[in-house]
Design a protein around this motif. Structure first.
Motif, PDB file in Angstrom:
ATOM      1  N   GLY A  29       4.979 -17.665  17.307  1.00  0.00           N
ATOM      2  CA  GLY A  29       3.445 -18.297  17.269  1.00  0.00           C
ATOM      3  C   GLY A  29       3.632 -17.767  15.915  1.00  0.00           C
ATOM      4  N   PHE A  30       3.510 -16.601  15.610  1.00  0.00           N
ATOM      5  CA  PHE A  30       2.509 -16.135  14.197  1.00  0.00           C
ATOM      6  C   PHE A  30       3.415 -16.768  13.514  1.00  0.00           C
ATOM      7  N   ARG A  31       3.087 -16.865  11.185  1.00  0.00           N
ATOM      8  CA  ARG A  31       3.392 -16.671   9.964  1.00  0.00           C
ATOM      9  C   ARG A  31       3.149 -16.280   9.439  1.00  0.00           C
ATOM     10  N   GLY A  32       3.238 -15.821   8.591  1.00  0.00           N
ATOM     11  CA  GLY A  32       2.040 -14.984   7.510  1.00  0.00           C
ATOM     12  C   GLY A  32       3.193 -14.458   6.397  1.00  0.00           C
ATOM     13  N   ASN A  33       3.192 -13.366   5.441  1.00  0.00           N
ATOM     14  CA  ASN A  33       3.794 -12.965   4.616  1.00  0.00           C
ATOM     15  C   ASN A  33       2.731 -11.055   4.362  1.00  0.00           C
ATOM     16  N   GLY A  34       3.598 -10.583   3.589  1.00  0.00           N
ATOM     17  CA  GLY A  34       3.046  -9.055   3.155  1.00  0.00           C
ATOM     18  C   GLY A  34       3.749  -8.902   2.211  1.00  0.00           C
ATOM     19  N   ASN A  35       2.950  -7.884   1.753  1.00  0.00           N
ATOM     20  CA  ASN A  35       3.160  -6.708   0.565  1.00  0.00           C
ATOM     21  C   ASN A  35       2.820  -5.085   0.605  1.00  0.00           C
ATOM     22  N   PHE A  36       3.818  -4.454   0.295  1.00  0.00           N
ATOM     23  CA  PHE A  36       3.350  -2.912  -0.147  1.00  0.00           C
ATOM     24  C   PHE A  36       3.789  -2.311  -1.099  1.00  0.00           C
ATOM     25  N   ASN A  91      16.087  19.339  -6.803  1.00  0.00           N
ATOM     26  CA  ASN A  91      16.159  20.217  -6.147  1.00  0.00           C
ATOM     27  C   ASN A  91      14.482  20.159  -4.797  1.00  0.00           C
ATOM     28  N   ALA A  92      13.576  19.589  -5.954  1.00  0.00           N
ATOM     29  CA  ALA A  92      11.968  19.423  -5.676  1.00  0.00           C
ATOM     30  C   ALA A  92      11.534  19.164  -6.595  1.00  0.00           C
ATOM     31  N   TYR A  93      10.045  17.804  -5.682  1.00  0.00           N
ATOM     32  CA  TYR A  93       9.563  17.562  -6.276  1.00  0.00           C
ATOM     33  C   TYR A  93       7.671  16.838  -6.454  1.00  0.00           C
ATOM     34  N   LYS A  94       7.312  17.163  -6.903  1.00  0.00           N
ATOM     35  CA  LYS A  94       6.340  16.255  -6.403  1.00  0.00           C
ATOM     36  C   LYS A  94       5.712  15.617  -7.285  1.00  0.00           C
ATOM     37  N   CYS A  95       4.970  14.868  -6.474  1.00  0.00           N
ATOM     38  CA  CYS A  95       4.296  13.168  -7.297  1.00  0.00           C
ATOM     39  C   CYS A  95       2.553  12.575  -7.053  1.00  0.00           C
ATOM     40  N   LYS A  96       1.463  12.037  -7.327  1.00  0.00           N
ATOM     41  CA  LYS A  96       1.463  11.521  -6.901  1.00  0.00           C
ATOM     42  C   LYS A  96       1.420  10.049  -6.710  1.00  0.00           C
ATOM     43  N   VAL A  97       0.963   9.205  -5.733  1.00  0.00           N
ATOM     44  CA  VAL A  97       1.362   8.290  -5.083  1.00  0.00           C
ATOM     45  C   VAL A  97       0.817   7.301  -4.376  1.00  0.00           C
ATOM     46  N   TYR A  98       0.367   5.852  -5.020  1.00  0.00           N
ATOM     47  CA  TYR A  98      -0.986   4.858  -4.514  1.00  0.00           C
ATOM     48  C   TYR A  98       0.016   3.968  -4.240  1.00  0.00           C
ATOM     49  N   VAL A  99      -0.768   3.665  -2.675  1.00  0.00           N
ATOM     50  CA  VAL A  99       0.347   2.458  -2.275  1.00  0.00           C
ATOM     51  C   VAL A  99      -1.131   2.254  -1.357  1.00  0.00           C
ATOM     52  N   LYS A 100      -0.828   0.530  -1.249  1.00  0.00           N
ATOM     53  CA  LYS A 100      -1.634  -0.281  -1.522  1.00  0.00           C
ATOM     54  C   LYS A 100      -0.617  -1.876  -0.221  1.00  0.00           C
ATOM     55  N   GLY A 101      -1.620  -2.597   0.666  1.00  0.00           N
ATOM     56  CA  GLY A 101      -0.640  -2.550   1.402  1.00  0.00           C
ATOM     57  C   GLY A 101      -1.476  -4.192   1.517  1.00  0.00           C
ATOM     58  N   MET A 102      -1.060  -4.919   1.822  1.00  0.00           N
ATOM     59  CA  MET A 102      -1.926  -6.332   2.122  1.00  0.00           C
ATOM     60  C   MET A 102      -1.173  -7.579   3.104  1.00  0.00           C
ATOM     61  N   GLN A 103      -1.216  -7.520   4.297  1.00  0.00           N
ATOM     62  CA  GLN A 103      -0.821  -8.810   4.715  1.00  0.00           C
ATOM     63  C   GLN A 103      -1.826 -10.172   5.411  1.00  0.00           C
ATOM     64  N   THR A 104      -1.191 -11.562   5.373  1.00  0.00           N
ATOM     65  CA  THR A 104      -1.932 -12.395   5.528  1.00  0.00           C
ATOM     66  C   THR A 104      -1.445 -13.470   6.780  1.00  0.00           C
ATOM     67  N   LEU A 105      -1.846 -13.986   7.601  1.00  0.00           N
ATOM     68  CA  LEU A 105      -1.782 -15.333   8.423  1.00  0.00           C
ATOM     69  C   LEU A 105      -1.909 -15.989   8.379  1.00  0.00           C
ATOM     70  N   ASP A 106      -0.615 -17.059   8.169  1.00  0.00           N
ATOM     71  CA  ASP A 106      -1.220 -18.140   8.186  1.00  0.00           C
ATOM     72  C   ASP A 106      -0.695 -19.188   9.388  1.00  0.00           C
ATOM     73  N   GLU A 107      -0.777 -18.943  10.050  1.00  0.00           N
ATOM     74  CA  GLU A 107      -0.493 -19.747  11.362  1.00  0.00           C
ATOM     75  C   GLU A 107      -0.297 -18.614  12.346  1.00  0.00           C
ATOM     76  N   LYS A 108      -1.233 -18.977  13.592  1.00  0.00           N
ATOM     77  CA  LYS A 108      -1.337 -18.154  14.890  1.00  0.00           C
ATOM     78  C   LYS A 108      -1.184 -18.626  16.295  1.00  0.00           C
ATOM     79  N   PRO A 109      -1.156 -18.505  17.492  1.00  0.00           N
ATOM     80  CA  PRO A 109      -1.081 -18.682  18.355  1.00  0.00           C
ATOM     81  C   PRO A 109      -2.085 -18.350  18.857  1.00  0.00           C
ATOM     82  N   ASP A 110      -2.906 -19.635  20.071  1.00  0.00           N
ATOM     83  CA  ASP A 110      -4.343 -18.676  20.977  1.00  0.00           C
ATOM     84  C   ASP A 110      -4.235 -17.683  21.703  1.00  0.00           C
ATOM     85  N   GLN A 111      -2.796 -17.692  22.807  1.00  0.00           N
ATOM     86  CA  GLN A 111      -2.823 -17.007  23.342  1.00  0.00           C
ATOM     87  C   GLN A 111      -1.283 -16.495  23.526  1.00  0.00           C
TER      88      GLN A 111
END
Length: 811
Positions: A312-319, A116-136
Motif C-alpha cells: 500500500g506504500f507508493r513513492g520514489n526516491g533518489n540518492f 592500489n588506493a585512493y581517498k576523496c571527498k564524497v557528498y551524498v544527498k538522499g531524498m525519499q517521497t511517499l505519494d500514497e500510504k495505508p492507514d495501518q
C-alpha cells in the motif's frame, strides 16, 4: 576568494536536465545539477575548461575565466549525434558491439586493479517521497505523512585500499526535521563498480547482478551498438545491453565504452521487478567517470533512483553522490611511473575495523557551512522541507504535540489483540507500557490445563543513553489450580558497549530445555488439536543475576548466576478437541534414551542448584560504525566463535547439592556464493567433565521439533524428539544451510512469480546414544514473501528415523 559559478543546464527546448554533470577538465572538482537543472560551483580566480555532460546528450567544453564576481552561465546541451556509417555489419554476423564488449572484458581486471588506493571527498544527498500510504499495516498505525519522508545530506572523507579496505569519516550530516539525528547516507555503500563481475545490493536482492562486462557476461547479455560519438577527442561507443532472458540477474540499458582504452565512460542502467528485486518496482543506476591523472579515470558522480509500490506504500526516491578531491596511489606494477614519483598513500596500520566514524559535531553545522560545501543546489521543494520541518522541530518535540500524537497511537483496536500486542506510550517522557497479544495470554497444556498468562512491560528511556525495563508476569492454571509469578528488572546503559544487567526472580514454570524448543502457542495447538503434549514443564522458585557487555570490539561477555529450587510436575488435564479415544497423552516427565539405557528415568522430585554460566562471543575481524552516541557492529567474513562454561556450585544439601561442569564451543560462519546463492554452517561440540550430581534439566538439550510448525535457526533440528538424545556426556552437532536465492526457480515462469526460493539443509548430531543422526531437507522459502515450507528426512546409523513437512517463517 572563490567566486560562485551558477546557472542551469537544459536541452534545446529549454527543458531542464536533472543531474547533469559539470566538472573542471583534468580535475574531479565539479558538481551535478539538481532535479530542476540548476547548478552552483565555487571556483577560485583562474582560467578553466569546464565540461558539461548528460547521458544521451553531446558533451560540451566551455573555456571560462573566473575573477571575484559571481558568474551566471546557462548551458544548452544538444542530443548526442551517433555515427554508424563507418561500421561494417556483415549480414548474419554478430553486432559490432560484441567486439567492443570483448575488449572491455579483457581490460576489466586491469581497470579494476590499476589503482592500489585512493581517498576523496564524497557528498551524498538522499531524498525519499511517499505519494500514497495505508492507514495501518498488520494492525499497526502508520504515522508517516505523504510528501518528503526523508531528506538528508552528508559530506565524508573516504579512504579505500585494494582489495577491500575501507575507512570513512563523516564530517558533516544534515537531516531534515532533526538537528540531533545523523544521516544514514554512507559514501562507502555507494561504491558500485561495474568492473566487478558481480554486484550486490543488500536489501534489494539476496543474489547479485552480473556486470555487462563481467567475465561471464556473454551468458547473460545480448548487445547492440547504438553508435559512436567523439567526446573531447575520444571515441565513445554507446552500447545497449539486453538481458538474454527477461528474468536473468542482469541490467538493461546503456553502457558507454571508450575506444582503445576500453574503459567505462558512463552507464545508464536499470533493474526492474522482472529481475527479481524485492519491494521496489524499478531501480536506475547512473554513473559518470572522469580522468584524474596519468590516464586513470575515477567515478565522479553517481545516482540511484527507485520507485516503490509495496503493502500500500507508493513513492520514489533518489540518492546522489559526488566524488571530488581525489588523491590516488596507482598500482605501480600496472601503471608505468618513475621510481621517484611512487608514493604510498596510507601509512601501515591506517585501516582498522572501524569502517565509518561520524564526528562529534557532524550534525551541528550551520546553514552558512552547507551553503559553502553543498555542490548541488537545493530545489524549492527541498528548501521548503528543510525550513518547514526545522521550524516544526521544537514544536514536535514539545509535550503538547507528542501528547496529541500519542492520543492517536494509543487508541486500542481489534488487531492489537492478535498481532503484536498493545503499546501505550508517553513519548515526551520516553515512557512505554507494553502488553502481549491474546495468543500469549491464553494457553493450554496438560500440566496446568487452561492457562491465563499475564505479562506487561514498563520501559523508561533517556535519549538512547540508557533504558530500564520492569516486566512482571502473573500466571494461573485452572486445572492445576497453581498460581505463579515472576518479575524482571533490566537496565541497559553504555550504548557503545551495549551493556545490560538484569535481576529476575519468582516462582514459575519452565521447560526442561531452557531454550524453549516449543512455543506455548504451538504447544497449545498440538495439545488441543492433535492431542500431543510436547511441552515438558517443571516448577522452579528462583533468583537470577545477569550481566553482558562488549569487552573489546568483536568480543562480548555474558554471565549469569541463578539459584533455583526445582519441583517435578505431573499432568492434571486430559482434554483435547480430537483423538480423545485414540491417543493417550504422554507423561509430563520426558523420555530419554541415555537414562533409559542406564535403567533410570527423568524423575527427580525436588532439587536445588546454584549454577554459574559464562559465555564469550568472539567475532574475528568485526567491522563497525561508530557514532557519537552508539556503535553498530557489522558482519564479518570470518567465523564467529562461541565459548561457554557452565558450573553448578555445591554448597550444602540444604541449599544446593548440584555439582557438574560443562564446556561448549560453537563456530558459525555465513558465506555468499554469488549467483549460486548464500549459505552458512554451524559446528558445535561440548562435554561434561564433572557429573557428580545433576538432574535432567541440567543435561545438554538439543533444539528438536516434533510439530509441523518450525523455527529455522542456526542450531535447530526439524525431526528430532525434544529430549530423546539429551546428554550429560560428549556431543557434536553440525548444521549446514544453503539458500539458492533464485538460482533454480528463476527458470520457471509460474513459480518465479511467487518469489519463492529453494533452500537445502543438512543437520547432524552425535552422542553416545544417538550414534550418527542425520537430517536432510529441501524446501521453498519467501513464499508470499514471509513463509517457508520444507520436507525433511532423517536417518540414524543408516536406518530411517522419520520424515515430514515443516512450515515456518522464511523472509
Amino acid at each position: 576568494m572563490a567566486a560562485e559559478l551558477f546557472g542551469t543546464v537544459t536541452d534545446q527546448s529549454g527543458v531542464p536536465l536533472p543531474f547533469a554533470t559539470l566538472y573542471v577538465l583534468n580535475t574531479t572538482k565539479g558538481t551535478t545539477t539538481n532535479i530542476e537543472g540548476r547548478y552552483s560551483l565555487d571556483l577560485p580566480p583562474g582560467q578553466y575548461e569546464l565540461v558539461y555532460q548528460y547521458v544521451g546528450y553531446k558533451k560540451q567544453q566551455i573555456p571560462l575565466k573566473v575573477d571575484h564576481r559571481r558568474i551566471l552561465l546557462n548551458v544548452v546541451l544538444e542530443p548526442e549525434v551517433l555515427q554508424l556509417e563507418e561500421v561494417v555489419v556483415k549480414a548474419g554476423g554478430p553486432d559490432p558491439a560484441y567486439a567492443v564488449i570483448r575488449e572491455a572484458m579483457a581490460k576489466r581486471k586491469y581497470h579494476q586493479e590499476e589503482v592500489n588506493a585512493y581517498k576523496c571527498k564524497v557528498y551524498v544527498k538522499g531524498m525519499q517521497t511517499l505519494d500514497e500510504k495505508p492507514d495501518q499495516v498488520l494492525g499497526v498505525n502508520i504515522a508517516l505523512d505523504t510528501g518528503i519522508v526523508y531528506l538528508s545530506e552528508s559530506v565524508s572523507e573516504l579512504s579505500i585500499a585494494r582489495p577491500d579496505k575501507i575507512k570513512e569519516v563523516m564530517i558533516s550530516s544534515k537531516v531534515s526535521g532533526s538537528n540531533s539525528a545523523f544521516s544514514y547516507n554512507q559514501g562507502s555503500q555507494m561504491l558500485i563498480s561495474f568492473y566487478d563481475n558481480l554486484m550486490t545490493f543488500p536489501g534489494l536482492s539476496e543474489r547479485g547482478f552480473v556486470s555487462p562486462i563481467a567475465q561471464n557476461a556473454l551468458l547473460f547479455y545480448d548487445y547492440k551498438l547504438e553508435g559512436t560519438m567523439m567526446e573531447g577527442g575520444l571515441l565513445v561507443n554507446k552500447i545497449r545491453v539486453i538481458p538474454k532472458r527477461k528474468n536473468d540477474p542482469a541490467f538493461e540499458g546503456f553502457i558507454y565504452i571508450i575506444e582503445d582504452a576500453w574503459r567505462i565512460y558512463s552507464v545508464d542502467l536499470k533493474l526492474t521487478k522482472a529481475h527479481q528485486i524485492e519491494f521496489l518496482d524499478e531501480v536506475n543506476v547512473y554513473q559518470v567517470y572522469a580522468p584524474v591523472q596519468d590516464g586513470i579515470w575515477m567515478l565522479f558522480s553517481q545516482r540511484f533512483t527507485y520507485y516503490l509500490n509495496v503493502f500500500g506504500f507508493r513513492g520514489n526516491g533518489n540518492f546522489v553522490g559526488i566524488h571530488s578531491e581525489y588523491e590516488i596511489e596507482p598500482n605501480y606494477e600496472l601503471v608505468e611511473t618513475k621510481k621517484a614519483d611512487q608514493i604510498q598513500l596510507f601509512p601501515n596500520g591506517y585501516f582498522d575495523n572501524e569502517i565509518l566514524k561520524i564526528e562529534n559535531k557532524a550534525n551541528k553545522r550551520d546553514a552558512k557551512y552547507w551553503e559553502e560545501v553543498r555542490p548541488i543546489p537545493l530545489t524549492k521543494v527541498e528548501k521548503i522541507d528543510y525550513w518547514w520541518k526545522d521550524s516544526l522541530q521544537h514544536m514536535m518535540e514539545a509535550k503538547p504535540y507528542k501528547d496529541s500524537i500519542d492520543k492517536v497511537s494509543n487508541k486500542f483496536n481489534f488487531q492489537n489483540l492478535f498481532i503484536g500486542g498493545y503499546v501505550y506510550q508517553q513519548s515526551y517522557k520516553e515512557r512505554y507500557f507494553r502488553f502481549q497479544p491474546i495468543y500469549d495470554i491464553l494457553q493450554y497444556n496438560t500440566v496446568e490445563g487452561a492457562v491465563v498468562n499475564l505479562k506487561a512491560s514498563y520501559v523508561q528511556e533517556k535519549e538512547r543513553i540508557w533504558k530500564y525495563q520492569v516486566t512482571p508476569t502473573l500466571r494461573y492454571g485452572f486445572s492445576s489450580e497453581d498460581f505463579y509469578y515472576k518479575a524482571q528488572f533490566s537496565y541497559q546503559f553504555n550504548p557503545i558497549k551495549r551493556t545490560r544487567a538484569y535481576v529476575e526472580g519468582g516462582q514459575f514454570v519452565s521447560q526442561y530445555n531452557a531454550s524453549d524448543p516449543i512455543s506455548p502457542l504451538i504447544n497449545s495447538f498440538e495439545t488441543l488439536v492433535n492431542r500431543r503434549n510436547y511441552m515438558k514443564l517443571y516448577e522452579k522458585s528462583f533468583a537470577k543475576l545477569h550481566y553482558s557487555s562488549e569487552v573489546v570490539n568483536g568480543v562480548t561477555w555474558k554471565s549469569t548466576l541463578e539459584y533455583a529450587h526445582r519441583t517435578e510436575l505431573q499432568n492434571t488435564a486430559d482434554y483435547s478437541f480430537f483423538y480423545q479415544d485414540d491417543r493417550l497423552f504422554a507423561p509430563n516427565a520426558p523420555s530419554n534414551d541415555e537414562l533409559n539405557k542406564e535403567g533410570k528415568n527423568t524423575s527427580f522430585g525436588h532439587s536445588r542448584a546454584l549454577v554459574f554460566t559464562t559465555n564469550f562471543y568472539i567475532k574475528f575481524g568485526q567491522k563497525y560504525i561508530s557514532r557519537p552516541d552508539m556503535k553498530f557492529n557489522l558482519d564479518s567474513k570470518y567465523p564467529t566463535i562461541f565459548v561457554q562454561y557452565r558450573k553448578a556450585i555445591p554448597v550444602t544439601n540444604s541449599y544446593s547439592d548440584a555439582n557438574f561442569d560443562e564446556v561448549v564451543m560453537r563456530v558459525y560462519q555465513g558465506a555468499n556464493y554469488g549467483l549460486f546463492g548464500s549459505g552458512n554452517y554451524t559446528v558445535w561440540a561440548g562435554t561434561f567433565f564433572n557429573t557428580d550430581k545433576m538432574d535432567f534439566m541440567d543435561y545438554r538439550h538439543f533444539t528438536g521439533n516434533q510439530s509441523i510448525f518450525a523455527k529455522f535457526g542456526q542450531d535447530h533440528y526439524q525431526l528430532l524428539d525434544y529430549y530423546q538424545y539429551s546428554t550429560n556426556g560428549a556431543w557434536l552437532g553440525v548444521h549446514v544451510d544453503h539458500h539458492f536465492n533464485g538460482f533454480i526457480l528463476n527458470k520457471f515462469p509460474l513459480i518465479r512469480k511467487t518469489k519463492a526460493q529453494v533452500v537445502a539443509s543438512v543437520n547432524y548430531l552425535h552422542t553416545s546414544v544417538s550414534g550418527h543422526y542425520i537430517e536432510y531437507g529441501v524446501g521453498l522459502e519467501h513464499l508470499f514473501k514471509v513463509l517457508r515450507l520444507d520436507f525433511y528426512g532423517a536417518m540414524q546409523d543408516g536406518s530411517s528415523y522419520g520424515y515430514g513437512l515443516r512450515a515456518g517463517l522464511g523472509f
